[in-house]
Design a protein around this motif. Structure first.
Motif, PDB file in Angstrom:
ATOM      1  N   ILE A 109       0.832  -1.206   0.000  1.00  0.00           N
ATOM      2  CA  ILE A 109       0.000   0.000   0.000  1.00  0.00           C
ATOM      3  C   ILE A 109       0.867   1.257   0.000  1.00  0.00           C
ATOM      4  O   ILE A 109       0.585   2.230  -0.718  1.00  0.00           O
ATOM      5  N   PHE A 110       1.933   1.229   0.765  1.00  0.00           N
ATOM      6  CA  PHE A 110       2.783   2.421   0.813  1.00  0.00           C
ATOM      7  C   PHE A 110       3.762   2.479  -0.356  1.00  0.00           C
ATOM      8  O   PHE A 110       4.254   3.563  -0.694  1.00  0.00           O
ATOM      9  N   ASP A 111       4.012   1.351  -0.998  1.00  0.00           N
ATOM     10  CA  ASP A 111       4.736   1.374  -2.263  1.00  0.00           C
ATOM     11  C   ASP A 111       3.941   2.182  -3.287  1.00  0.00           C
ATOM     12  O   ASP A 111       4.481   3.080  -3.953  1.00  0.00           O
ATOM     13  N   THR A 112       2.659   1.895  -3.393  1.00  0.00           N
ATOM     14  CA  THR A 112       1.801   2.634  -4.320  1.00  0.00           C
ATOM     15  C   THR A 112       1.651   4.090  -3.908  1.00  0.00           C
ATOM     16  O   THR A 112       1.702   4.992  -4.752  1.00  0.00           O
ATOM     17  N   THR A 113       1.479   4.329  -2.626  1.00  0.00           N
ATOM     18  CA  THR A 113       1.302   5.701  -2.140  1.00  0.00           C
ATOM     19  C   THR A 113       2.514   6.563  -2.469  1.00  0.00           C
ATOM     20  O   THR A 113       2.377   7.704  -2.942  1.00  0.00           O
ATOM     21  N   GLN A 114       3.712   6.023  -2.238  1.00  0.00           N
ATOM     22  CA  GLN A 114       4.922   6.776  -2.560  1.00  0.00           C
ATOM     23  C   GLN A 114       5.031   7.022  -4.063  1.00  0.00           C
ATOM     24  O   GLN A 114       5.443   8.119  -4.495  1.00  0.00           O
ATOM     25  N   ALA A 115       4.653   6.032  -4.869  1.00  0.00           N
ATOM     26  CA  ALA A 115       4.720   6.204  -6.326  1.00  0.00           C
ATOM     27  C   ALA A 115       3.805   7.333  -6.779  1.00  0.00           C
ATOM     28  O   ALA A 115       4.198   8.164  -7.612  1.00  0.00           O
ATOM     29  N   VAL A 116       2.586   7.384  -6.258  1.00  0.00           N
ATOM     30  CA  VAL A 116       1.672   8.459  -6.641  1.00  0.00           C
ATOM     31  C   VAL A 116       2.227   9.808  -6.195  1.00  0.00           C
ATOM     32  O   VAL A 116       2.170  10.796  -6.944  1.00  0.00           O
ATOM     33  N   ALA A 117       2.778   9.868  -4.989  1.00  0.00           N
ATOM     34  CA  ALA A 117       3.376  11.119  -4.518  1.00  0.00           C
ATOM     35  C   ALA A 117       4.505  11.567  -5.444  1.00  0.00           C
ATOM     36  O   ALA A 117       4.612  12.756  -5.793  1.00  0.00           O
ATOM     37  N   ARG A 118       5.346  10.640  -5.877  1.00  0.00           N
ATOM     38  CA  ARG A 118       6.432  10.973  -6.804  1.00  0.00           C
ATOM     39  C   ARG A 118       5.872  11.495  -8.127  1.00  0.00           C
ATOM     40  O   ARG A 118       6.394  12.470  -8.698  1.00  0.00           O
ATOM     41  N   LEU A 119       4.850  10.838  -8.634  1.00  0.00           N
ATOM     42  CA  LEU A 119       4.259  11.293  -9.898  1.00  0.00           C
ATOM     43  C   LEU A 119       3.659  12.689  -9.748  1.00  0.00           C
ATOM     44  O   LEU A 119       3.781  13.527 -10.640  1.00  0.00           O
ATOM     45  N   ILE A 120       3.020  12.935  -8.623  1.00  0.00           N
ATOM     46  CA  ILE A 120       2.424  14.263  -8.403  1.00  0.00           C
ATOM     47  C   ILE A 120       3.509  15.337  -8.349  1.00  0.00           C
ATOM     48  O   ILE A 120       3.462  16.331  -9.079  1.00  0.00           O
ATOM     49  N   TYR A 121       4.499  15.148  -7.485  1.00  0.00           N
ATOM     50  CA  TYR A 121       5.495  16.197  -7.260  1.00  0.00           C
ATOM     51  C   TYR A 121       6.466  16.361  -8.422  1.00  0.00           C
ATOM     52  O   TYR A 121       7.079  17.435  -8.567  1.00  0.00           O
ATOM     53  N   SER A 122       6.605  15.346  -9.271  1.00  0.00           N
ATOM     54  CA  SER A 122       7.431  15.497 -10.475  1.00  0.00           C
ATOM     55  C   SER A 122       6.633  16.091 -11.634  1.00  0.00           C
ATOM     56  O   SER A 122       7.150  16.212 -12.747  1.00  0.00           O
ATOM     57  N   ASP A 123       5.388  16.445 -11.375  1.00  0.00           N
ATOM     58  CA  ASP A 123       4.471  17.034 -12.359  1.00  0.00           C
ATOM     59  C   ASP A 123       4.188  16.087 -13.524  1.00  0.00           C
ATOM     60  O   ASP A 123       3.945  16.517 -14.650  1.00  0.00           O
ATOM     61  N   PHE A 124       4.189  14.792 -13.239  1.00  0.00           N
ATOM     62  CA  PHE A 124       3.811  13.802 -14.250  1.00  0.00           C
ATOM     63  C   PHE A 124       2.439  14.133 -14.834  1.00  0.00           C
ATOM     64  O   PHE A 124       2.242  14.090 -16.052  1.00  0.00           O
ATOM     65  N   PHE A 125       1.508  14.482 -13.980  1.00  0.00           N
ATOM     66  CA  PHE A 125       0.127  14.689 -14.430  1.00  0.00           C
ATOM     67  C   PHE A 125      -0.037  15.990 -15.207  1.00  0.00           C
ATOM     68  O   PHE A 125      -0.972  16.120 -15.995  1.00  0.00           O
ATOM     69  N   HIS A 152      -5.990  -0.745  -5.452  1.00  0.00           N
ATOM     70  CA  HIS A 152      -6.296  -0.813  -4.023  1.00  0.00           C
ATOM     71  C   HIS A 152      -6.893   0.484  -3.491  1.00  0.00           C
ATOM     72  O   HIS A 152      -6.478   1.007  -2.466  1.00  0.00           O
ATOM     73  N   LEU A 153      -7.874   0.991  -4.243  1.00  0.00           N
ATOM     74  CA  LEU A 153      -8.627   2.186  -3.858  1.00  0.00           C
ATOM     75  C   LEU A 153      -7.719   3.398  -3.647  1.00  0.00           C
ATOM     76  O   LEU A 153      -7.958   4.253  -2.800  1.00  0.00           O
ATOM     77  N   GLY A 154      -6.641   3.430  -4.440  1.00  0.00           N
ATOM     78  CA  GLY A 154      -5.716   4.551  -4.343  1.00  0.00           C
ATOM     79  C   GLY A 154      -4.716   4.434  -3.222  1.00  0.00           C
ATOM     80  O   GLY A 154      -4.020   5.405  -2.905  1.00  0.00           O
ATOM     81  N   ALA A 155      -4.630   3.225  -2.584  1.00  0.00           N
ATOM     82  CA  ALA A 155      -3.737   3.020  -1.446  1.00  0.00           C
ATOM     83  C   ALA A 155      -4.063   4.059  -0.365  1.00  0.00           C
ATOM     84  O   ALA A 155      -5.234   4.271  -0.058  1.00  0.00           O
ATOM     85  N   ALA A 156      -3.067   4.736   0.185  1.00  0.00           N
ATOM     86  CA  ALA A 156      -3.337   5.736   1.230  1.00  0.00           C
ATOM     87  C   ALA A 156      -3.512   7.135   0.657  1.00  0.00           C
ATOM     88  O   ALA A 156      -3.651   8.102   1.414  1.00  0.00           O
ATOM     89  N   VAL A 157      -3.512   7.260  -0.663  1.00  0.00           N
ATOM     90  CA  VAL A 157      -3.527   8.585  -1.294  1.00  0.00           C
ATOM     91  C   VAL A 157      -4.751   9.415  -0.919  1.00  0.00           C
ATOM     92  O   VAL A 157      -4.606  10.591  -0.549  1.00  0.00           O
TER      93      VAL A 157
END
Length: 326
Positions: free
Chosen positions: A193-209, A221-226
């Protein structure tokens, strides 16, 4: 139509290579299950349904599920490198495409991408999978054999996926710190769950989106802890210069994510609905993992979602996103 977007499969040859890689400890569990461990910690249980479409179809029929979107789970094709990863991705994607050819009304599939090979090979396999095999997108690990998902070396691949409007299914891999997760199945229950959460955080802060607007990201997994941490991500955006590359707060970026329903906990589903809205929630079961449950997922959706939103979550959203039917 009920469409389960989070379901897993393994080609028999993939399993053979995985077991013979020498990288993982293998134990035999109950009911013909195989348990894979890394550094003493369990991270995957392999079930017979992963290799038998007929068993899978029987379970789908019993749960009233019309279609599944299949992908290969952890450790993906990342446990090998270079040309071996390319060859394994080709083998896996051909196998997946053959399942769709055999059961065109019951399955769709997502490509495995050899990101542990050179980037041109990864781009070529994405193109082949989408153009020749008819796949709508790909699965990607929350880490790439331990490396960060936002490494700039992957940008050319993401540029091609963006150009194609691909679906990107973000799924946890073997998590960092697994050597401390030997008890209580901590790797699949907490570490992933925190593997996914960290990945989303990295994508957000690197301006992937902001850079790759054409990629539709589905988070397992329902967005993990995001969803729970959206406010904290906004705090980071305000407080830390290295978190300020993006042009709007993370909580607004999170609203763009699609989340599958693999949680089965109704209060968590209510929160996810509040965070991203019913148009961005997708029915997913994690079948046939030992923790997956199609019937429980359907039940939680029917209990929590408003009547007008149930058909969206159970299938309409996925049909639109994965271009199924119509």
């Amino acid at each position: 139509m009920r469409i389960d977007v989070h379901a897993h499969v393994q080609p028999p040859e993939y399993l053979k290579l995985l077991l013979n890689s020498g990288r993982y400890e293998v134990e035999r569990g109950e009911n013909e299950q195989l348990i894979l461990k890394e550094k003493g910690a369990r991270f995957l249980t392999i079930t017979p349904q992963m290799h038998n479409p007929e068993l899978r179809l029987a379970e789908m029929d019993a749960a009233g599920v019309d279609m599944q979107v299949l992908s290969i789970t952890v450790p993906q094709v990342y446990f090998v490198q270079g040309q071996e990863a390319v060859d394994l991705a080709v083998l896996s994607n051909d196998y997946l495409a053959d399942i769709v050819r055999q059961y065109p009304d019951r399955f769709r599939v997502l490509a495995s991408i050899p990101l542990t090979a050179d980037i041109d090979s990864a781009i070529n396999e994405l193109a082949r999978s989408m153009d020749t095999l008819g796949m709508p997108g790909f699965i990607i690990g929350a880490n790439i054999d331990g490396g960060p998902i936002d490494d700039p070396k992957y940008d050319p691949f993401f540029e091609e996926a963006n150009r194609r409007g691909a679906v990107m299914f973000l799924h946890p891999m073997v998590p960092a710190g697994i050597e401390g997760m030997g008890q209580y199945a901590m790797a699949p229950l907490v570490g992933s769950i925190f593997d996914t959460t960290q990945a989303v955080a990295r994508l957000i802060y690197s301006d992937f989106f902001g850079r790759f607007l054409g990629i539709n990201v589905v988070v397992a997994h329902l967005g993990a802890a995001v969803p729970y941490l959206a406010g904290r991500f906004d705090m980071g955006y305000r407080a830390y210069p290295e978190c300020q590359r993006l042009t709007r707060p993370p909580s607004e970026v999170i609203e763009r994510l699609y989340l599958d329903t693999v949680s089965f906990y109704e209060p968590a589903l209510r929160m996810a609905l509040d965070v991203v809205g019913p148009d961005h929630i997708l029915f997913g079961s994690d079948s046939p993992q030992v923790t997956g449950d199609m019937a429980a997922t359907v039940q939680s959706i029917e209990h929590v979602a408003a009547r007008r939103d149930r058909t969206k979550i159970l299938g309409d959203n996925a049909a639109r996103l994965y271009r199924i039917g119509g």
